[in-house]
Design an enzyme around this catalytic site. Structure first.
Site, PDB file in Angstrom:
ATOM      1  N   ASP A 172     -29.520   3.291  49.174  1.00  0.00           N
ATOM      2  CA  ASP A 172     -28.265   2.815  48.634  1.00  0.00           C
ATOM      3  C   ASP A 172     -28.602   1.838  47.518  1.00  0.00           C
ATOM      4  OD1 ASP A 172     -25.583   2.342  48.214  1.00  0.00           O
ATOM      5  OD2 ASP A 172     -25.131   2.004  50.330  1.00  0.00           O
ATOM      6  N   TRP A 173     -27.646   1.605  46.631  1.00  0.00           N
ATOM      7  CA  TRP A 173     -27.914   0.846  45.412  1.00  0.00           C
ATOM      8  C   TRP A 173     -28.200  -0.630  45.759  1.00  0.00           C
ATOM      9  CZ3 TRP A 173     -27.899   5.551  44.737  1.00  0.00           C
ATOM     10  CH2 TRP A 173     -27.952   6.169  43.489  1.00  0.00           C
TER      11      TRP A 173
END
Length: 828
Positions: free
Chosen positions: A225-226
């Protein structure tokens, strides 16, 4: 797409260990790195469970907006979901996107989860089936899908750091199951979440290696995930393959050094690069050859937006059909469908009627080319046939909305919208452009930019005390006609990217405005490291009198042949980054529904939310229709249902409580950083059954425009352990209209040697029949529905002996029951 493993190894051999390591983090926020030596171009990624935004947050770059994921699951129609996946893939290819960051396979563990709209269901089997359908639809057109957020990422509170404690059986049988289904469907990427599981952050968790890559044989790319990668060596030694975003992740040069000094083995990095190259080959992004659509030249995040071609009629028609297919008729006392031929006046009531909420809040948001509200849809359906009266009613609880282009003008050009300027440290203008509204998440960066300024000339239509606001972080100010309203330094309390970059909190001030007297509103925020650049300017007129609004609505309803009252949640009630604290729609909206229902027994309450809400007036209205977040065609699709052109096809993918206190699982707040899943296997309808509680509406519930009798359940006398079981359910249409029924099958295991739910969902099939006609639904119960995870042996086992098969229209109504004997070697 046919690059062999031998060719991948040959290409790998052309790179130094350092070059290999550097390939494994992003080049930009949304792109991977290119490698000219291999003919490897950048891969472009985009958010998009309900629409494909692309690389930029720019309202001028529009995207087809589908109903929310919870609405798609409510269709219980995998073929339709697969078709919608194809629509998303076409959008991705048009925008030059290679990888779609969808579907979200986390579960509706608690009704308070703030991101329910982006997730499918409370149930692992239904979530897995719908998610796999979306994967197939997207990937059939050469765009890679991403199963997220692996794993147990089911709430938003402290989501960056929460440590979920879940027992091994529940992890295997409940939370990992939808991801296993996605892998079986061939998903190309899996996203590791922000959270930890049992003490280890997911980006370094052993679950990435096993069961994902080992037992399940996943040969794709595991992407973070970012911003979820916060360290180098432990994450690099794990099953994580790609750290996003770039170029400043903890991998990059740090990973190259770790490989050089031997703290991260070269063969570990090589496996990651092989996976990335396989993905690129499948996408047509590796080696010399004809560029794919997604390999064509793309507009960067700072380039002017490309014009969006008109939405094709078939896309609009498909999105509209999905609205009706997912809408759930929760209750109906002979009111729906409304017959347009017998209507002279229809009252459409509520703020959500005119500004229907079409999508949830957070990183998945897109800018649709248009949005059809419920009011728009009703007016279009009744044009030339009946008069439509709209009463907005009280303003829903929540913050002021962003400025829209219909409420202000650019002070420089006089055209609808706002003026965006980028200023240097001395206040000199570096750049200026007109934008459509006050929500600017990515104002264009130019060299020397120091301050974002948004100005608008307000044109009040209501006199009185207005609420004006500016959202963002860092030093901000707000002025009206040169008079300061607020100024201060507002540091971000979190580094959650959904908050910093998408949904920053607003600071408010009040000001008196008069009709016919324009006012110049100017908001400024300084750009500082760690504060992002999202800037939102909002304005709300004085709230209508809370007592007068329901009375006005009641008068309109009393004078109409039917009333449609639309209520729902706000962006700050259902949004990424925040869990909910209540399921209430608020006193003002509840009072509105009660007043309208008391004035007209032919009242339809339309519920505009992404997840469960309390409906204390549900027995007082003539019908309750759940619209979800219906996407851009919402109003037309709902009008099709309201006036009988389409049947409400939806069934609940999640159990709805009458009151929050009734729900068996409500905890989303960690204690000392830990969130225990104490309920174990008993999530969703399983928890309700375990505690012998009765909800407002069960998982699987939904009414059509006809009635059904479930007449006979046929089950084979015995089945082998580890085999699928095919059961048949005969149902009869007992109503006066053709329709569709979703026949559901559940399992129970009396006298089990291991803990089990009272019963659990195992399969379904949808059938159609004419009035009076009997049809047989054939339901395949997969072998996995009968197995359990044996913790002692760390293996799947199936108990032999007597099982119970149940069938009916919901988890709470299973009138047909037959026993099944499972035979074979005793394995559990």
């Amino acid at each position: 797409m046919g690059t062999s493993d031998e060719e991948i190894d040959r290409l790998l051999g052309k790179l130094t260990p350092r070059a290999r390591a550097l390939l494994l983090d992003g080049a930009t926020t949304w792109r991977t790195r290119a490698e000219p030596a291999l003919g490897l171009r950048e891969l472009v990624m985009s958010d998009g469970p309900a629409g494909v935004r692309g690389e930029a947050w720019d309202e001028r770059i529009t995207s087809v907006l589908l109903p929310s994921a919870s609405a798609l699951a409510a269709t219980w129609d995998e073929d339709l979901v697969e078709s919608l996946g194809g629509l998303l893939a076409a959008e991705a290819r048009r925008k030059g996107v290679d990888v779609l960051l969808a579907p979200t396979l986390n579960l509706h563990r608690s009704p308070l989860g703030g991101r329910h709209f982006e997730c499918f269901s409370e149930d692992p089997e239904l979530t897995g089936r719908v998610g796999a359908a979306l994967v197939r639809g997207v990937q059939a057109h050469g765009v890679a899908a991403t199963a997220k957020h692996y794993v147990a990422n089911d709430s938003e509170t402290d989501r960056l750091t929460v440590d979920v404690r879940v027992d091994e059986r529940a992890l295997r049988e409940v939370y990992l199951a939808p991801f296993e289904a996605a892998v079986a469907a061939g998903v190309r990427l899996v996203m590791a979440g922000y959270n930890a599981v049992d003490g280890t952050t997911m980006t370094a968790n052993a679950l990435l290696s096993d069961p994902l890559k080992g037992e399940w044989g996943f040969d794709g790319v595991v992407v973070s995930d970012w911003g979820a990668v916060r360290s180098t060596e432990d994450t690099a030694r794990s099953g994580l393959d790609l750290a996003m975003p770039g170029p400043d992740s903890p991998w990059g040069e740090a990973l190259a050094r770790a490989v050089a000094d031997g703290t991260v083995p070269e063969d570990t990095v090589d496996d990651k690069v092989r996976r990335l190259l396989r993905l690129a080959a499948w996408l047509g992004a590796l080696g010399e050859g004809e560029p794919t659509a997604s390999g064509a030249a793309r507009a960067g995040t700072e380039a002017p937006p490309a014009p969006r071609p008109a939405v094709a009629p078939r896309e609009r028609a498909l999105a509209r059909r999905a609205v009706a297919a997912g809408s759930v008729l929760l209750a109906n006392r002979g009111v729906l469908p409304l017959d347009p031929g017998h209507l002279r006046t229809v009252a459409v009531i509520g703020a959500h009627a005119a500004r229907t909420r079409t999508q949830g809040g957070g990183s998945a948001g897109v800018f649709p080319p248009h949005e059809v509200s419920v009011l728009d849809g009703v007016r279009a359906a009744l044009r030339g046939r009946a008069r439509v009266v709209h009463v907005p009613g009280p303003r829903p609880d929540g913050p002021a909305p962003p400025l829209g282009h219909d409420a202000c003008t650019d002070p420089r050009s006089g055209l609808p919208g706002v003026l965006l300027r980028m200023l240097d440290a001395d206040g000199r203008e570096l750049y200026a452009e007109r934008r459509r509204g006050g929500r600017l998440l990515e104002p264009r960066l130019v060299p020397g930019a120091h301050t974002v300024e948004i100005s608008a000339r307000l044109r009040p239509r209501t006199a009185g005390r207005w609420t004006l606001g500016v959202a963002g972080f860092g030093r901000m100010s707000l002025a009206l006609d040169g008079r300061p309203l607020l100024a201060g330094d507002f540091p971000p309390p979190t580094d959650d990217p959904a908050v910093v970059h998408v949904n920053p909190p607003a600071q408010y001030a009040g000001a008196d405005l008069a009709v016919g007297q324009d006012a110049l509103l100017v908001a400024r925020r300084e750009l500082a490291p760690g504060t992002g650049r999202a800037t939102v300017v909002s304005a709300a007129p004085p709230a209508p009198d809370a007592a007068a609004s329901p009375a006005e609505a009641a008068r309109a309803a009393a004078g109409a042949d039917a009333a449609i009252v639309v209520v729902g949640t706000t962006e700050h009630g259902e949004c990424e980054g925040y869990d909910r604290t209540t399921l209430s729609l608020g006193a003002t909206q509840n009072a509105l529904v009660r007043a309208v229902a008391a004035a007209n027994p032919r009242t339809v309450a339309v519920v505009n939310s992404g997840g469960p809400v309390e409906l204390p007036w549900r027995d007082a209205v003539g019908a309750v229709l759940l619209a979800w977040f219906p996407g851009q065609e919402g109003g037309d699709g709902l009008a099709d249902v309201l006036f009988g052109r389409a049947e409400p096809g939806g069934r609940l993918p999640t159990t709805w409580p009458a009151a929050l206190a009734d729900a068996p699982v409500t905890r989303t707040l960690p204690a000392d950083g830990r969130l225990p899943y104490d309920e174990g296997l008993h999530v969703g309808h399983r928890g309700w059954l375990r505690h012998a509680r009765v909800p407002a509406y069960w998982f699987g519930h939904g009414l059509g425009y006809t009635t059904w009798a479930h007449e006979e359940l046929t089950v084979p006398p015995r089945a082998g352990a580890g085999e699928d079981v095919t059961v048949r359910v005969r149902v009869r249409n007992t109503g006066a209209r053709s329709g569709r029924e979703v026949v559901q099958v559940y399992l129970a295991r009396p006298g089990s040697a291991v803990e089990r739910p009272v019963r659990w969902f195992a399969g379904y099939a949808a059938v159609r029949a004419r009035p009076g006609e009997s049809v047989t639904a054939t339901v395949r119960v997969p072998a996995r529905a009968l197995r359990h995870w044996c913790v002692r042996e760390r293996a799947w086992r199936t108990e032999t002996g007597r099982w119970r098969v149940l069938a009916g229209p919901s988890a709470g109504e299973v009138p047909l029951v037959v026993d099944l004997e499972v035979v074979g070697p005793r394995t559990g």
